[in-house]
Write a protein that holds these residues in place. Structure first.
Motif, short mmCIF file in Angstrom:
data_model
loop_
_atom_site.label_atom_id
_atom_site.label_comp_id
_atom_site.label_asym_id
_atom_site.label_seq_id
_atom_site.Cartn_x
_atom_site.Cartn_y
_atom_site.Cartn_z
N THR A 27 -16.97 -35.29 -54.25
CA THR A 27 -15.77 -35.66 -53.48
C THR A 27 -14.68 -36.30 -54.34
OG1 THR A 27 -16.86 -37.77 -52.90
CG2 THR A 27 -17.04 -35.95 -51.32
N VAL A 28 -15.04 -37.34 -55.07
CA VAL A 28 -14.04 -38.10 -55.84
C VAL A 28 -13.87 -37.53 -57.24
CG1 VAL A 28 -13.40 -40.37 -56.73
CG2 VAL A 28 -14.54 -40.17 -54.50
N PHE A 29 -14.98 -37.35 -57.96
CA PHE A 29 -14.93 -36.91 -59.36
C PHE A 29 -15.05 -35.40 -59.43
CE2 PHE A 29 -16.39 -41.27 -59.33
CZ PHE A 29 -15.59 -41.86 -60.31
N LEU A 30 -14.10 -34.74 -58.79
CA LEU A 30 -14.07 -33.28 -58.72
C LEU A 30 -12.63 -32.83 -58.51
CD1 LEU A 30 -15.88 -30.63 -58.40
CD2 LEU A 30 -15.53 -30.96 -55.95
N CYS A 31 -12.22 -31.78 -59.22
CA CYS A 31 -10.89 -31.21 -59.03
C CYS A 31 -11.04 -29.88 -58.30
CB CYS A 31 -10.21 -30.99 -60.38
SG CYS A 31 -8.53 -30.31 -60.24
N HIS A 32 -10.46 -29.79 -57.11
CA HIS A 32 -10.57 -28.59 -56.30
C HIS A 32 -9.71 -27.47 -56.87
CE1 HIS A 32 -12.93 -30.56 -53.19
NE2 HIS A 32 -12.07 -31.57 -53.22
N GLY A 33 -10.04 -26.24 -56.44
CA GLY A 33 -9.33 -25.08 -56.92
C GLY A 33 -8.07 -24.77 -56.13
N SER A 34 -7.55 -23.57 -56.32
CA SER A 34 -6.30 -23.16 -55.68
C SER A 34 -6.52 -22.88 -54.19
CB SER A 34 -5.76 -21.91 -56.39
OG SER A 34 -6.67 -20.83 -56.24
N LYS A 35 -5.50 -22.39 -53.54
CA LYS A 35 -5.57 -22.13 -52.10
C LYS A 35 -6.51 -20.98 -51.76
CE LYS A 35 -1.43 -19.18 -52.25
NZ LYS A 35 -0.06 -18.98 -51.70
N MET A 36 -6.90 -20.19 -52.76
CA MET A 36 -7.84 -19.10 -52.52
C MET A 36 -9.29 -19.56 -52.58
SD MET A 36 -5.83 -16.61 -51.95
CE MET A 36 -7.01 -15.25 -51.97
N SER A 37 -9.54 -20.79 -52.96
CA SER A 37 -10.90 -21.30 -53.07
C SER A 37 -11.42 -21.75 -51.71
CB SER A 37 -10.96 -22.46 -54.06
OG SER A 37 -10.11 -23.51 -53.63
N ALA A 38 -12.73 -22.03 -51.65
CA ALA A 38 -13.34 -22.46 -50.39
C ALA A 38 -12.77 -23.79 -49.92
CB ALA A 38 -14.85 -22.55 -50.57
N VAL A 39 -12.60 -24.73 -50.84
CA VAL A 39 -11.98 -26.03 -50.52
C VAL A 39 -10.75 -26.15 -51.41
CG1 VAL A 39 -12.29 -28.51 -50.37
CG2 VAL A 39 -14.24 -26.99 -49.96
N PRO A 40 -9.59 -25.77 -50.92
CA PRO A 40 -8.39 -25.76 -51.77
C PRO A 40 -7.90 -27.17 -52.09
CG PRO A 40 -7.80 -25.19 -49.53
CD PRO A 40 -9.30 -25.28 -49.56
N PHE A 41 -7.15 -27.25 -53.17
CA PHE A 41 -6.55 -28.52 -53.59
C PHE A 41 -5.45 -28.90 -52.60
CE2 PHE A 41 -3.68 -31.24 -55.96
CZ PHE A 41 -4.53 -32.05 -56.68
N ASN A 42 -5.52 -30.13 -52.11
CA ASN A 42 -4.55 -30.63 -51.14
C ASN A 42 -3.53 -31.51 -51.87
OD1 ASN A 42 -3.12 -31.47 -48.93
ND2 ASN A 42 -4.80 -32.58 -47.95
N PHE A 43 -2.31 -31.02 -51.98
CA PHE A 43 -1.29 -31.77 -52.71
C PHE A 43 -0.79 -33.00 -51.96
CE2 PHE A 43 -1.17 -27.56 -54.60
CZ PHE A 43 -1.02 -27.84 -55.94
N LYS A 44 -1.20 -33.15 -50.72
CA LYS A 44 -0.82 -34.33 -49.93
C LYS A 44 -1.92 -35.38 -49.90
CE LYS A 44 2.21 -31.66 -46.86
NZ LYS A 44 2.52 -31.29 -45.45
N SER A 45 -3.04 -35.10 -50.54
CA SER A 45 -4.17 -36.02 -50.51
C SER A 45 -4.22 -36.86 -51.78
CB SER A 45 -5.47 -35.24 -50.34
OG SER A 45 -6.58 -36.09 -50.45
N PRO A 46 -4.20 -38.19 -51.66
CA PRO A 46 -4.30 -39.04 -52.85
C PRO A 46 -5.63 -38.87 -53.58
CG PRO A 46 -3.45 -40.29 -50.99
CD PRO A 46 -3.93 -38.98 -50.45
N SER A 47 -6.71 -38.63 -52.83
CA SER A 47 -8.02 -38.45 -53.47
C SER A 47 -8.07 -37.19 -54.32
CB SER A 47 -9.12 -38.42 -52.41
OG SER A 47 -8.93 -37.32 -51.53
N ASP A 48 -7.38 -36.12 -53.86
CA ASP A 48 -7.34 -34.90 -54.66
C ASP A 48 -6.54 -35.10 -55.94
OD1 ASP A 48 -8.82 -33.77 -52.71
OD2 ASP A 48 -7.40 -32.20 -52.17
N PHE A 49 -5.45 -35.88 -55.86
CA PHE A 49 -4.68 -36.17 -57.06
C PHE A 49 -5.48 -37.05 -58.02
CE2 PHE A 49 -0.81 -34.73 -54.91
CZ PHE A 49 -0.16 -34.11 -55.97
N ALA A 50 -6.30 -37.96 -57.50
CA ALA A 50 -7.17 -38.76 -58.36
C ALA A 50 -8.21 -37.87 -59.04
CB ALA A 50 -7.86 -39.85 -57.53
#
Length: 232
Positions: A27-50
């Protein structure tokens, strides 16, 4: 710097395994993939930016944990003595940033672990040895073997998914490592030039001191001859 990084990554991994049961690194120590991935990176989420920067401290298993940290301990000490802790930390930051941004933009699989940092260190050690007009066979073998191991591990761990996507994730880590190593390679000649300049200055000072000693010796010799001639 190298030991501090290894200790921090070890603490995160051990807490994830024994206290959080694998939920911390996922959850925290992971960088999500693009919008085509199963769990896309959320540019509005502070945890995703962390996670864009903290993913380097995460490890998905004991195999990744030991392989990454052992390689960092072996190669990091060499680079830290050559560049210093601050410059090494800056190169690691560039590597992590490039890898995280590329993963969030074009990769379909998330990224975790310090594989990109290992690639950066292996490439940089190889490049610095090439500047000495030597072929770093051992460093090149380390890079090739580690790259092969990462591709095999990711393709095997896809569990019926698209292994090609896993390989693309590894290539993104390689690109991030190359970007960080290029920055360090560009800084190295300036450092060497400064060292050569200091060495030349010291040599000139030594020559001046020798010249002064020769002058004082000749003047003392002439004065001795004058005194002897007067007494005779």
């Amino acid at each position: 710097m190298t030991v501090t990084f290894v200790i921090a990554a070890s603490i995160v991994f051990l807490l994830d395994v024994f206290a959080f049961k694998g939920k911390l690194c996922s959850t925290v120590f992971l960088c999500h993939g693009s919008k085509m991935s199963a769990v896309p990176f959320n540019f509005k989420s502070p945890s995703d930016f962390a996670g864009l920067f903290l993913f380097v401290f995460g490890n998905s298993g004991w195999e990744m944990f030991f392989s990454n940290l052992v390689m960092i301990l072996l190669l990091g000490q060499i680079l830290e003595e050559r560049y210093g802790s601050v410059m090494l930390a800056l190169m690691m930051f560039i590597t992590v940033l490039v890898t995280g941004v590329l993963t969030a933009c074009i990769s379909t699989v998330p990224v975790a672990g310090a594989g990109c940092v290992v690639f950066m260190m292996a490439v940089l050690v190889s490049l610095t040895e090439l500047t000495k007009k030597r072929i770093p066979v051992s460093c090149l073998l380390v890079f090739v073997l580690f790259l092969s191991f990462e591709i095999y591990r990711n393709a095997k761990g896809s569990a019926g998914g698209n292994g090609l996507q896993q390989i693309v994730g590894v290539l993104i880590e390689v690109i991030g490592g190359i970007c960080g190593s290029i920055f360090g390679f560009l800084v190295l000649p300036k450092k060497r030039g400064a060292q050569k300049k200091v060495a030349k200055t010291q040599v000139s000072y030594d020559d001046d001191d020798d010249g002064g000693n020769r002058k004082s010796w000749s003047s003392s010799s002439s004065s001795d001859e004058t005194v002897i001639g007067t007494l005779s």
